[in-house]
Scaffold this active site. Structure first.
Site, PDB file in Angstrom:
ATOM      1  N   GLY A 259       0.836  -1.093   0.047  1.00  0.00           N
ATOM      2  CA  GLY A 259       0.083   0.032  -0.004  1.00  0.00           C
ATOM      3  C   GLY A 259       0.715   1.192   0.038  1.00  0.00           C
ATOM      4  O   GLY A 259       0.600   2.202  -0.909  1.00  0.00           O
ATOM      5  N   ALA A 260       1.934   1.391   0.914  1.00  0.00           N
ATOM      6  CA  ALA A 260       2.883   2.245   0.743  1.00  0.00           C
ATOM      7  C   ALA A 260       4.172   1.854   1.723  1.00  0.00           C
ATOM      8  O   ALA A 260       4.144   0.785   2.198  1.00  0.00           O
ATOM      9  CB  ALA A 260       2.190   3.399   1.613  1.00  0.00           C
ATOM     10  N   MET A 261       5.203   2.932   1.685  1.00  0.00           N
ATOM     11  CA  MET A 261       6.400   2.334   2.316  1.00  0.00           C
ATOM     12  C   MET A 261       6.855   3.483   3.145  1.00  0.00           C
ATOM     13  O   MET A 261       6.952   4.815   2.633  1.00  0.00           O
ATOM     14  CB  MET A 261       7.168   2.023   1.428  1.00  0.00           C
ATOM     15  CG  MET A 261       8.761   1.645   2.005  1.00  0.00           C
ATOM     16  SD  MET A 261       8.660   0.176   3.054  1.00  0.00           S
ATOM     17  CE  MET A 261      10.323   0.536   3.960  1.00  0.00           C
ATOM     18  N   GLU A 262       7.347   3.402   4.434  1.00  0.00           N
ATOM     19  CA  GLU A 262       7.571   4.462   5.398  1.00  0.00           C
ATOM     20  C   GLU A 262       8.968   5.043   5.215  1.00  0.00           C
ATOM     21  O   GLU A 262       9.349   5.476   6.036  1.00  0.00           O
ATOM     22  CB  GLU A 262       7.213   3.945   6.726  1.00  0.00           C
ATOM     23  CG  GLU A 262       8.241   3.062   7.271  1.00  0.00           C
ATOM     24  CD  GLU A 262       7.991   1.620   6.871  1.00  0.00           C
ATOM     25  OE1 GLU A 262       8.137   0.612   7.597  1.00  0.00           O
ATOM     26  OE2 GLU A 262       6.907   1.477   6.134  1.00  0.00           O
ATOM     27  N   ASN A 263       9.600   5.229   4.082  1.00  0.00           N
ATOM     28  CA  ASN A 263      10.776   5.792   3.907  1.00  0.00           C
ATOM     29  C   ASN A 263      10.827   6.996   4.694  1.00  0.00           C
ATOM     30  O   ASN A 263      10.033   7.972   4.449  1.00  0.00           O
ATOM     31  CB  ASN A 263      11.010   6.142   2.289  1.00  0.00           C
ATOM     32  CG  ASN A 263      10.845   4.880   1.660  1.00  0.00           C
ATOM     33  OD1 ASN A 263      11.442   3.812   1.976  1.00  0.00           O
ATOM     34  ND2 ASN A 263      10.032   4.988   0.573  1.00  0.00           N
ATOM     35  N   HIS A 293      -1.062   6.128   8.790  1.00  0.00           N
ATOM     36  CA  HIS A 293      -0.331   5.008   9.166  1.00  0.00           C
ATOM     37  C   HIS A 293       1.162   5.215   8.790  1.00  0.00           C
ATOM     38  O   HIS A 293       2.144   5.082   9.490  1.00  0.00           O
ATOM     39  CB  HIS A 293      -0.667   4.011   8.181  1.00  0.00           C
ATOM     40  CG  HIS A 293      -0.196   2.729   8.067  1.00  0.00           C
ATOM     41  ND1 HIS A 293      -0.815   1.382   8.689  1.00  0.00           N
ATOM     42  CD2 HIS A 293       1.152   2.352   7.937  1.00  0.00           C
ATOM     43  CE1 HIS A 293       0.126   0.485   8.983  1.00  0.00           C
ATOM     44  NE2 HIS A 293       1.305   0.960   8.333  1.00  0.00           N
ATOM     45  N   GLU A 294       1.508   5.772   7.477  1.00  0.00           N
ATOM     46  CA  GLU A 294       2.867   5.918   7.279  1.00  0.00           C
ATOM     47  C   GLU A 294       3.523   7.067   8.034  1.00  0.00           C
ATOM     48  O   GLU A 294       4.706   7.080   8.311  1.00  0.00           O
ATOM     49  CB  GLU A 294       3.074   6.161   5.776  1.00  0.00           C
ATOM     50  CG  GLU A 294       2.416   5.106   4.752  1.00  0.00           C
ATOM     51  CD  GLU A 294       2.887   3.710   5.156  1.00  0.00           C
ATOM     52  OE1 GLU A 294       4.233   3.846   5.341  1.00  0.00           O
ATOM     53  OE2 GLU A 294       2.302   2.721   4.891  1.00  0.00           O
ATOM     54  N   HIS A 297       5.056   5.905  11.185  1.00  0.00           N
ATOM     55  CA  HIS A 297       5.965   5.045  11.088  1.00  0.00           C
ATOM     56  C   HIS A 297       7.413   6.268  10.999  1.00  0.00           C
ATOM     57  O   HIS A 297       8.274   5.606  11.387  1.00  0.00           O
ATOM     58  CB  HIS A 297       6.149   4.397   9.702  1.00  0.00           C
ATOM     59  CG  HIS A 297       5.580   3.195   9.530  1.00  0.00           C
ATOM     60  ND1 HIS A 297       6.127   2.185  10.352  1.00  0.00           N
ATOM     61  CD2 HIS A 297       4.717   2.584   8.848  1.00  0.00           C
ATOM     62  CE1 HIS A 297       5.233   1.127  10.057  1.00  0.00           C
ATOM     63  NE2 HIS A 297       4.404   1.158   9.293  1.00  0.00           N
TER      64      HIS A 297
END
Length: 832
Positions: A259-263, A293-294, A297
């Site tokens: 869904g997404a990535m918390e870089n 959500h991200e 993180h």
């Protein structure tokens, strides 16, 4: 490729202190590879003797390696490991130059050329151990370092990274130095991005997408920034530690697996969140939740990072909980927990009842391949549910105090479950260690059952528990509304600790008892006989959508457990869903009713009647929404009416007219939905698919065409689709998924029967060639889920026993086969 074991990581962490990475990427070297140069400064601990270790890199070509200025032999690379031997205590510098391959599977440096305009975009996805596909690294989460990144990019491109980037001329881009972060969190996204920028609280904020999606991003830019600012401000009210990075960019990237990535500072999202067609408010709420959500993180995962992958829940469960809670608190989307209850929580319940279940915080994650399998409904949905129960038991004030202690103790460092529990214990007198043992170290789903005893006027409630966890739950008591038999009125909501010390007096007999009302715990619930009779008549008369979500989940669980006939579930849906107002509930119930009940839990002979029931239900919803006051509800009904069409006439007329009578007009998403269903029913052909693709040549259009072509009830079309999936490696991750989604159809069981035994060996071979991401896609989307029979189950079990699939595919097949066995049991109880 060798996987990293926990023992190896612990040994290397004791040996090394990694200080700094200087990474230089050249993205102008052609379509197949890019150049990667990495310089790593690190210290070997100790004051006597030498030591050996290794660095990870997975190149197309390893050109040169030097250690402290002395060349090492590039041919000494074994798989993805280069040995570093006889390291003396003290400081060292390792330099690695390599050519790296671009990916078409969403792993490493993914490259995508937009069919709408021919522009190319690249981005990194380095989680969990794909760092080594982009740069050389000591690739484990507890060897944090500072990163400096430079990128050479084609003319006209913009480069995004973890920090603010600067165009220094001649295609060179320099990113600001990061604080201490883990290797897997480094991020680059490069291409001719369309960008919208602003500032908030002195920080640059940006949203980015490919140019062909620019009008759609611009339409939603205000909403995206509004949600981002609101969540950012709310987290600063909750957390004492300020946002720890220098900017906040959100890039919507193509063909993204998650869904997404918390870089840190550069969150990447799947670009389906840039809506190009009409969506419901629930879909907008989901997007807002993912943003929240991200952003969570940035603290849970980026500022404080897990020490090893057994504590992935410290990232994902917290972000999941905070995402839903903060969206509800800070944005216009206040009913997020209803959506969680009807869509995410069942994901956790299902995963926790399979053979592959594991604790929220497992103790036996031995290597990175095993760790990758735990990104599932347990680490997300069950973990978030456990935290919601923790907040109910502990109180939010003490919970947030413990979190802030945790941040203070471990900022820019790593932590474990034990560290977190110690931080919570410092904020409360409650025994959080015992709570953690009961909730985080155990598996399975408890079941709670009410028992009402006594005479009318002096009834008492006992909650019986199957399982071992303590629960603090609310119990809702409801009475029929005087003068309106369809309405239920809340009498009282009781707070009960399970196990109980003694039965709870409740006065006269209520019409309905709902355990876990408010959904603050994680357990399956059942109903007493009187309550179930009430639900069959009055479910839609419950006033709170979250209570209705608890009830619908309980009915879903009862179907899956063989305790409620599938036909009865459909009857209840037929009676009450036309009166439902909550979009998430309507969509969630219809999705289960069609995708599981009609497609798997009823026999082929029963399926036409099930589809007819669902089609009638959808027609009722469409008629109810003709006044235009409920566009989201109408859109959901139209989508499911298309999916359940047993005959083509109605939806073919919609496609020909370009609209549903009374609305909505057909946008590209609805047109492809209709065309796919017409393909399944044999009511369209290649010429119509090609014409639709000519009108919509976008990436989404390409996927729609692939799905339609695979769905055609034609032997040659099936052969072409199968060859594209399994005989060739040309399909990207998204085109593979679209083809797989079209291939298997319950209506075409006879046509594809011979492909079922072929699936297992060919999926094993594909997974071995193309890796974990494609293994996941093959196990999730290409599995013959429609084939609910003993032969499919037997063949699958033989594959697991004899074929040695890679771990990612083994896990998917294990889960699919357990679901298949469950569907067979449900069918047996339904026909007994």
């Amino acid at each position: 490729m060798s996987v990293l074991t926990r023992d190896e990581a612990q040994t290397r962490a004791r040996l090394l202190d990694v200080h700094h990475y200087a990474i230089d990427l050249d993205l102008t070297r052609g379509d197949e590879t890019f150049d990667s140069r990495t310089a790593i400064r690190f210290t070997v601990r100790g004051d006597e003797g030498t030591a050996d270790t290794f660095v990870e890199v997975k190149p197309a070509q390893l050109r040169s390696v030097t250690l402290d200025g002395q060349p090492l032999d590039p041919t000494a690379l074994e798989e993805n490991r280069l040995a570093l031997k006889d390291l003396a205590p003290g400081e060292h510098e390792l330099r690695v130059e390599a050519a790296m391959r671009y990916s078409r599977t969403g792993e490493g440096m993914h490259s995508f050329t937009d069919p709408a305009d021919g522009e190319t975009y690249v981005y990194t996805q380095l989680f969990l151990d794909d760092v080594q596909r982009v740069y050389a690294a000591f690739d484990q989460p507890d060897l944090k370092a500072v990163f400096d990144l430079t990128v050479t990019a084609p003319e006209g491109w913009t480069v995004l990274a973890n920090g603010v980037t600067e165009d220094t001329g001649d295609g060179r881009w320099q990113a600001a130095t990061t604080p201490l972060i883990s290797t897997y969190l480094v991020a680059v996204a490069a291409g001719p991005w369309h960008s919208v920028r602003t500032e908030h609280r002195g920080l640059p904020f940006g949203i980015h997408c490919r140019r062909s999606l620019a009008p759609h991003l611009d339409t939603d830019a205000d909403e995206l920034f509004e949600v981002t600012r609101a969540c950012f401000d709310r987290y600063h009210e909750k957390f004492d530690e300020p946002y720890p990075f220098d900017s906040y960019d959100q890039a919507f990237v193509p063909e993204f697996n998650a869904g997404a990535m918390e870089n840190p500072g550069l969150v990447t999202f799947r670009d389906e969140f840039v809506f190009r067609s009409a969506v419901t408010d629930t879909q907008r709420q989901t997007r807002a939740m993912v943003i929240a959500h991200e952003m969570a993180h940035m603290w849970f995962g980026d500022l404080v990072t897990l020490r090893w992958w057994d504590d992935i829940w410290l990232n994902e469960s917290f972000a999941e909980y905070m995402g839903y809670q903060t969206t509800a608190e800070a944005t216009r989307f206040t009913d997020t927990w209803t959506d969680f209850g009807v869509t995410r929580k069942p994901w956790g319940y299902d995963a926790d009842q399979r053979p592959s279940t594991h604790p929220v915080a497992p103790e036996d994650v031995q290597d990175t391949a095993s760790a990758l399998l735990n990104f599932d409904g347990i680490s997300y949905a069950k973990g978030a549910s456990a935290l919601r129960q923790l907040v109910a038991w502990l109180g939010e004030k003490d919970f947030l105090a413990g979190i802030n202690i945790h941040f203070e103790r471990h900022r820019f460092a790593n932590a474990s479950l034990a560290d977190f529990i110690d931080s919570l214990a410092a904020a409360t007198d409650r025994d959080v260690h015992a709570w953690a043992d009961a909730w985080l170290r155990t598996t399975g789903v408890d079941t709670l059952v009410p028992s009402v005893t006594g005479d009318n006027g002096s009834r008492a409630l006992t909650v019986r528990r199957t399982g071992e966890r303590p629960h603090r739950i609310a119990v809702g008591l409801y009475d029929q509304s005087p003068g309106d038999e369809g309405r239920l009125t809340p009498r009282e909501r009781l707070d009960i600790d399970v196990p109980q010390a003694e039965p709870r007096p409740i006065g006269k007999l209520p019409a309905l008892v709902v355990l876990n009302d408010g959904d603050l715990s994680y357990a399956k619930i059942r109903f007493d006989a009187d309550s179930f009779r009430t639900l069959r008549e009055s479910l839609s008369g419950l006033p709170d959508p979250l209570t209705r979500a608890v009830v619908w989940n309980a009915l879903r669980d009862a179907v899956r457990d063989g305790e409620l006939p599938a036909a009865t579930y459909l009857d209840i849906a037929r009676a009450h869903l036309p009166h439902e107002t909550d979009l998430a509930l309507v969509d969630g119930v219809l999705a289960f009713a069609s995708g599981q009940v009609a497609d798997r839990y009823v026999t082929a002979e029963q399926r036409p009647a099930a589809l007819s029931t669902l089609a009638e239900l959808c027609r009722d919803l469409i008629r109810r929404t003709e006044d235009g006051d409920h566009p989201g509800l109408r859109l959901i009904a139209v989508r499911h009416r298309i999916a359940t069409a047993a005959h083509p006439d109605t939806i073919a007329a919609w496609l020909a007219d370009g609209t549903v009578p009374g609305g909505p007009e057909l946008d590209p998403e609805l047109r492809w939905r209709i065309l796919t269903r017409l393909a399944v029913l044999g009511a369209t052909d290649e010429a119509a698919i090609a014409a639709e693709l000519a009108d919509d040549p976008s990436a989404t259009g390409q996927e729609g065409a692939a799905r339609c072509r695979a769905a055609l009830p034609d032997a040659e079309a099936k052969a072409r689709a199968w060859e594209a999936m399994f005989a060739s490696d040309d399909l990207s991750n998204y085109l593979f998924t679209a083809t797989a989604q079209g291939f298997w159809q319950p209506e075409q069981a006879d046509l594809v029967r011979d492909y079922v035994p072929r699936y297992y060996p060919e999926a094993v071979a594909l997974a071995a060639r193309r890796g974990p991401a494609m293994a996941d896609a093959a196990g999730r989307w290409a599995f013959p889920a429609h084939a609910v029979d003993a032969d499919t189950l037997r063949l699958g079990r033989e594959c697991l026993a004899d074929a040695d699939p890679i771990p990612a595919l083994r896990r998917k097949l294990t889960d699919q086969l357990d679901d298949l066995a469950r569907a067979l049991r449900v069918r047996e109880t339904g026909t007994a």
